[in-house]
Design an enzyme around this catalytic site. Structure first.
Site, PDB file in Angstrom:
ATOM      1  N   LYS A  98     -20.111  57.646  -2.244  1.00  0.00           N
ATOM      2  CA  LYS A  98     -21.436  58.118  -2.652  1.00  0.00           C
ATOM      3  C   LYS A  98     -21.336  58.570  -4.102  1.00  0.00           C
ATOM      4  O   LYS A  98     -20.608  59.500  -4.428  1.00  0.00           O
ATOM      5  CB  LYS A  98     -21.897  59.278  -1.773  1.00  0.00           C
ATOM      6  CG  LYS A  98     -23.237  59.863  -2.212  1.00  0.00           C
ATOM      7  CD  LYS A  98     -23.585  61.119  -1.432  1.00  0.00           C
ATOM      8  CE  LYS A  98     -24.781  61.815  -2.059  1.00  0.00           C
ATOM      9  NZ  LYS A  98     -25.072  63.115  -1.427  1.00  0.00           N
ATOM     10  N   GLY A 159     -30.529  70.956  -1.435  1.00  0.00           N
ATOM     11  CA  GLY A 159     -30.485  72.276  -0.826  1.00  0.00           C
ATOM     12  C   GLY A 159     -31.777  73.057  -0.860  1.00  0.00           C
ATOM     13  O   GLY A 159     -31.823  74.205  -0.414  1.00  0.00           O
ATOM     14  N   ALA A 185     -31.003  64.609   0.386  1.00  0.00           N
ATOM     15  CA  ALA A 185     -31.284  65.859  -0.335  1.00  0.00           C
ATOM     16  C   ALA A 185     -32.704  66.356  -0.096  1.00  0.00           C
ATOM     17  O   ALA A 185     -33.662  65.593  -0.120  1.00  0.00           O
ATOM     18  CB  ALA A 185     -31.043  65.713  -1.834  1.00  0.00           C
ATOM     19  N   GLY A 186     -32.797  67.661   0.132  1.00  0.00           N
ATOM     20  CA  GLY A 186     -34.086  68.335   0.241  1.00  0.00           C
ATOM     21  C   GLY A 186     -34.685  68.413   1.626  1.00  0.00           C
ATOM     22  O   GLY A 186     -35.699  69.083   1.828  1.00  0.00           O
ATOM     23  N   ASN A 207     -27.305  68.038   4.979  1.00  0.00           N
ATOM     24  CA  ASN A 207     -26.217  68.990   5.169  1.00  0.00           C
ATOM     25  C   ASN A 207     -26.771  70.400   5.353  1.00  0.00           C
ATOM     26  O   ASN A 207     -26.705  70.982   6.426  1.00  0.00           O
ATOM     27  CB  ASN A 207     -25.262  68.930   3.970  1.00  0.00           C
ATOM     28  CG  ASN A 207     -24.004  69.770   4.150  1.00  0.00           C
ATOM     29  OD1 ASN A 207     -23.072  69.665   3.367  1.00  0.00           O
ATOM     30  ND2 ASN A 207     -23.927  70.622   5.149  1.00  0.00           N
ATOM     31  N   THR A 208     -27.367  70.954   4.287  1.00  0.00           N
ATOM     32  CA  THR A 208     -27.807  72.346   4.309  1.00  0.00           C
ATOM     33  C   THR A 208     -28.803  72.630   5.419  1.00  0.00           C
ATOM     34  O   THR A 208     -28.793  73.723   5.996  1.00  0.00           O
ATOM     35  CB  THR A 208     -28.414  72.724   2.946  1.00  0.00           C
ATOM     36  OG1 THR A 208     -27.488  72.396   1.911  1.00  0.00           O
ATOM     37  CG2 THR A 208     -28.720  74.212   2.880  1.00  0.00           C
TER      38      THR A 208
END
Length: 258
Positions: A98, A159, A185-186, A207-208
């Protein structure tokens, strides 16, 4: 459901899961298990993969069960990204990488010029390249034209949990894509993940949203189910939007008892 194909790899799960910021390894492992994710991503720079004395993710996971997706987080330019990717490859990890080249420390948005350059250099080195990019439609097309194996546009800043802030641009990227589109992301909630899939994304990397949840294990399961539901909904085909009502029950041919 149709399988997710990235380069030579095929996956049943369309959820790609990051491995950072979990409270502890036990929670991380349980969250991974219930998510049924087959691809796990991690930052190469956050592990000393050549120092056997330093504990790291690869020691604790049954890596044979997963496809590992190292990322170049921390790279500020193409040369740094290529160096990190080669380090991952030299350690015996997957040739899939990535590409993450951050151009702004406040927003953590990717540098478009360096991302293009790094992707081209890594393709020449024989890597399976998945670049993290913004929701810029033209940039996504240029990356695709280079020959990358998937495109990973952000839904919103890393995040942030803001969800998909520009669904129109994301839909344009998906419509023109000839390679898988993985929304990255996001993502903040299962609804965000389902929406990405309903738009036609091929997968979601997060992830987050899981590691930072009050209950990461439950959230991992929720994300799994929402991504499956969103994909099924996309494959089924939603009804057309209309400005006026349409009766759902037939009115003709019905006898009316007075």
């Amino acid at each position: 459901m149709i399988m997710l194909n990235i380069g030579p790899f095929s996956f049943h799960s369309r959820l790609l899961l990051g491995t950072g910021k979990f409270p502890d390894f036990d929670v991380q492992q349980k969250a991974i298990d219930v998510s049924e994710a087959e691809v796990l991503t991690f930052a190469v720079r956050r592990m000393d993969i050549f120092d056997a004395k330093q504990p790291n993710l690869l020691e604790k996971l049954d890596v044979k069960k997963y496809t590992l997706l190292p990322n170049t987080a921390g790279a500020k330019n193409a040369e740094e990204a290529v160096r990190i990717a080669k380090l991952a490859k030299a350690s015996g990890l997957c040739d899939m990488i990535k590409v993450e080249v951050i151009g702004d420390d406040r927003t953590l948005l990717p540098d478009p010029v360096e991302t293009l350059k790094a992707s081209e250099m890594l393709l020449e080195e024989g890597f399976i390249v998945l670049p993290y990019t913004s929701d810029d439609v033209v940039l996504a097309r240029k990356l695709q034209e280079l020959g990358v194996h998937a495109i990973m546009p952000g839904a919103s800043p890393i995040g942030s949990g803001l969800g998909i802030v520009n669904p129109l641009n994301l839909s344009f990227i998906i419509e023109q894509a000839t390679v898988p589109v993985i929304v990255d992301a996001g993502i903040g909630s299962p609804a965000d993940a389902a929406f990405a899939m309903e738009l036609g994304a091929d997968g979601v990397l997060l992830n987050t949203a899981v590691s930072g949840a009050k209950d990461p294990i439950k959230m991992a399961q929720a994300m799994k189910l929402s991504i499956e539901a969103g994909r099924l909904g996309f494959e089924a085909g939603r009804i057309a939007r209309k400005r006026c009502a349409t009766a759902s029950s037939p009115l003709e041919g019905m006898s009316v008892v007075e």
